[in-house]
Design a protein around this motif. Structure first.
Motif, short mmCIF file in Angstrom:
data_model
loop_
_atom_site.label_atom_id
_atom_site.label_comp_id
_atom_site.label_asym_id
_atom_site.label_seq_id
_atom_site.Cartn_x
_atom_site.Cartn_y
_atom_site.Cartn_z
N ALA A 1 25.53 -50.72 -19.28
CA ALA A 1 24.28 -49.95 -19.29
C ALA A 1 24.44 -48.77 -20.24
CB ALA A 1 23.95 -49.44 -17.89
N ILE A 2 23.46 -48.59 -21.11
CA ILE A 2 23.39 -47.40 -21.96
C ILE A 2 22.16 -46.63 -21.51
CG2 ILE A 2 23.20 -46.50 -24.31
CD1 ILE A 2 24.28 -49.22 -25.29
N HIS B 1 29.90 -51.08 -16.54
CA HIS B 1 30.27 -49.89 -17.33
C HIS B 1 29.00 -49.11 -17.68
CE1 HIS B 1 33.38 -47.87 -19.84
NE2 HIS B 1 32.30 -47.39 -20.44
N LEU B 2 29.14 -47.79 -17.66
CA LEU B 2 28.02 -46.90 -17.97
C LEU B 2 28.32 -46.08 -19.21
CD1 LEU B 2 25.40 -45.28 -17.38
CD2 LEU B 2 26.75 -43.88 -15.80
N MET B 3 27.41 -46.11 -20.17
CA MET B 3 27.48 -45.22 -21.32
C MET B 3 26.32 -44.23 -21.15
SD MET B 3 28.37 -47.99 -24.33
CE MET B 3 29.53 -46.98 -25.24
N MET B 4 26.66 -43.01 -20.75
CA MET B 4 25.67 -41.98 -20.47
C MET B 4 25.40 -41.20 -21.75
SD MET B 4 23.64 -40.40 -18.44
CE MET B 4 24.04 -40.71 -16.73
N ALA B 5 24.21 -41.37 -22.33
CA ALA B 5 23.89 -40.77 -23.63
C ALA B 5 22.65 -39.90 -23.53
CB ALA B 5 23.70 -41.87 -24.67
N LEU B 6 22.60 -39.08 -22.49
CA LEU B 6 21.48 -38.17 -22.26
C LEU B 6 21.87 -36.74 -22.58
CD1 LEU B 6 20.06 -39.45 -18.84
CD2 LEU B 6 19.11 -39.86 -21.10
N PRO B 7 20.89 -35.85 -22.81
CA PRO B 7 21.20 -34.42 -22.90
C PRO B 7 21.96 -33.96 -21.66
CG PRO B 7 18.93 -34.83 -23.57
CD PRO B 7 19.45 -36.12 -23.02
N ALA C 1 35.28 -46.58 -16.21
CA ALA C 1 34.06 -47.33 -16.51
C ALA C 1 32.91 -46.43 -16.96
CB ALA C 1 33.63 -48.16 -15.30
N LEU C 2 33.24 -45.36 -17.68
CA LEU C 2 32.23 -44.38 -18.08
C LEU C 2 32.55 -43.81 -19.45
CD1 LEU C 2 29.81 -42.44 -17.40
CD2 LEU C 2 31.53 -40.90 -16.39
N ARG D 1 33.42 -49.49 -29.60
CA ARG D 1 34.62 -50.21 -30.04
C ARG D 1 35.71 -50.12 -28.99
NH1 ARG D 1 34.04 -47.41 -35.94
NH2 ARG D 1 32.61 -48.94 -36.87
N GLU D 2 35.85 -48.94 -28.40
CA GLU D 2 36.86 -48.76 -27.35
C GLU D 2 36.57 -49.67 -26.16
OE1 GLU D 2 37.89 -45.26 -24.19
OE2 GLU D 2 37.69 -44.65 -26.29
N LEU D 3 35.32 -49.76 -25.81
CA LEU D 3 34.92 -50.62 -24.70
C LEU D 3 35.14 -52.09 -25.01
CD1 LEU D 3 33.64 -50.92 -21.94
CD2 LEU D 3 31.39 -50.59 -22.96
N LEU D 4 34.84 -52.50 -26.24
CA LEU D 4 35.04 -53.88 -26.63
C LEU D 4 36.52 -54.26 -26.65
CD1 LEU D 4 32.47 -53.99 -29.57
CD2 LEU D 4 32.31 -55.32 -27.45
N ALA D 5 37.38 -53.27 -26.93
CA ALA D 5 38.81 -53.54 -27.03
C ALA D 5 39.49 -53.55 -25.66
CB ALA D 5 39.46 -52.50 -27.92
N SER D 6 38.81 -53.05 -24.64
CA SER D 6 39.45 -52.93 -23.32
C SER D 6 39.35 -54.22 -22.52
CB SER D 6 38.79 -51.79 -22.54
OG SER D 6 37.42 -52.08 -22.28
#
Length: 454
Positions: free
Chosen positions: A5-6, A267-273, A424-425, A449-454
């Motif tokens: 999730a982004i 996995h969470l990619m938190m991309a908020l202010p 996972a963040l 890229r880091e997430l894809l490599a893990s």
């Protein structure tokens, strides 16, 4: 395959999504508005290209240029018109030019300062003394972080800080130089002090190392505006991966990953202010949230487009700064068509005005008409009467500029430790490792890229 999730479709989140997409990994991106790109947005109308957000990026940071080329936009790349570069500073109601060959408040050669009307004799003497105090400054370089104000005052004194230091940095961060971290905001100068003591000597040494090679243009953009970078990235994404007008209400850490409004993800990619990220992660890790929270400032951008035959005359150069204490309430203004080519129809003119700090905060709830009228009034204090513009817009950016306070680096190190423990963040956006477009692109792609490599 991991369910990713982004949350947030600004430049950092979009860059992460783009990197995942090009590597064939699925994801779900949640964006609360009806468009991607966050603050990056370009108005194109009647031959005008007027930025509603950042108008380009610092050339020496390579990540935006690399992405543009990767997206097939190499022919779109343009650089700032540095052969005509002049930055004006408002002083007692008059525009005075900054001396040539300066990097922020530091001259490559102190001789350019000696006859500048911008500085008093005391400030000119402080510049001369800074070079002579090289050994002293190197020996006394602090081992701990300090404010930008403290750093500049140690080298050049209060006048230089007030006249150009604070306005220059205010234009980027919109913040209080007495609170901003010099290590986070001006790391190259901190390193220069460690090596040379004198910043003037440091810049001179860098110039000598460059030899006969001309300096790179300061800024880079695209012919059709920075919005093209966002649009081209967005066009590569699968429609099924994007949820527009989707405001996330609740995020919870689960045994196997994360729950986003009840939907499971690995996995969470938190991309908020930062303030939105802190609110959604409030129940996850109290100390992590304390470290995420930081002061922010607001901005207001007002853009104008003047048709051929009605275009006002502006001084040569890129624009002007308005230091605190001057009669003009603006933070700065840009003569956009003089900074870059491909911005106006032939004979036209484009100006942008910026409110920051308390002025911007006070305007957030005002109408577009009120904001445009206020910007026009303030510009006329500096440039004289302005004709009616064919294009005029106001864009509010509330709480958009995080203030990297003293100790920011240490806080970010501790924050990363908490993130690693939680797992996972990824935390993305302008609150952590840089505010410029290249920083956000680098951050988003690196995380993917880091997430894809893990």
């Amino acid at each position: 395959m991991k369910r990713i999730a982004i949350v947030g479709g600004g430049l950092a989140g979009l860059s992460a999504a783009y990197e995942l997409q090009r590597n064939g990994h699925s994801f779900t991106l949640f964006e609360q508005s009806n468009r991607l790109g966050g603050i990056v947005d370009t108005l194109r109308q009647d031959g005008f290209v007027i930025e509603r957000g950042p108008d380009g990026w610092v050339t020496e940071k390579p990540w935006a240029r690399e992405l543009a080329i990767e997206l097939g936009l190499e022919d779109e790349l343009i650089t700032s018109n540095d052969h005509e570069r002049v930055t004006w500073v408002l002083q007692q109601g008059k525009l005075l030019p900054m001396p040539d060959n300066m990097r922020m408040m530091v001259p490559e050669n102190v001789d350019t300062i000696l006859h500048s009307p911008l500085f008093s004799e005391g400030a000119r003497n402080a510049y001369i003394a800074e070079e002579q105090r090289a050994d002293e400054l190197k020996a006394a370089a602090p081992t701990q972080d300090e404010s930008v104000a403290s750093f500049i005052e140690r080298h050049f004194g209060e006048e230089v800080l007030r006249v150009i230091g604070a306005p220059l940095l205010g234009g980027v961060f919109g913040g209080d130089v007495h609170q901003l971290s010099v290590r986070a905001v001006m790391p190259a100068f901190v390193q220069m002090e460690r090596e040379y003591g004198s910043l003037i000597r440091g810049l001179a040494a860098k110039k000598a190392q460059r030899g006969d090679r001309p300096a790179s243009p300061v800024f880079t953009s695209l012919k059709t505006g920075t919005g093209t970078l966002v649009e081209r990235m967005a066009a590569t994404l699968s429609d099924a991966s994007i949820r527009m007008n989707a405001e996330v209400e609740q995020i919870e850490r689960t045994r196997n990953g994360w729950s986003i409004d009840g939907e499971p993800f690995d996995h969470l990619m938190m991309a908020l202010p930062v303030h939105h990220a802190a609110r959604l992660l409030a129940k996850t890790d109290a100390r992590m949230v304390e470290l995420i929270v930081q002061p922010t400032s607001s901005a207001v951008i007002v853009g104008f487009g003047y048709l051929p035959g009605t275009a006002p005359v502006t001084p040569k150069g890129f624009g002007f700064l308005s230091p605190e204490g001057e009669s003009c309430r603006l933070l700065a203004a840009t003569f956009s068509d003089q900074k870059y080519t491909h911005r106006v129809p032939e004979g036209g003119k484009s100006l942008r005005a910026f409110f920051g700090g308390e002025e911007a905060e006070a305007l957030q709830q005002e109408s577009d008409e009120t904001i445009i009228a206020a910007a026009t009034c303030e510009m006329e204090k500096v440039l004289g009467p302005l004709p009616h513009s064919a294009i005029a817009f106001a864009r509010r950016l509330p709480s958009s500029l995080p203030q990297y306070g003293v100790g920011h680096g240490e806080r970010m190190s501790e924050l990363q430790e908490r993130v690693n423990m939680l797992g996972a963040l990824h935390l993305l956006g302008n609150g952590y490792r840089g505010v410029g477009l290249p920083d956000l692109i680098r951050d988003g792609r690196a995380a993917a890229r880091e997430l894809l490599a893990s």
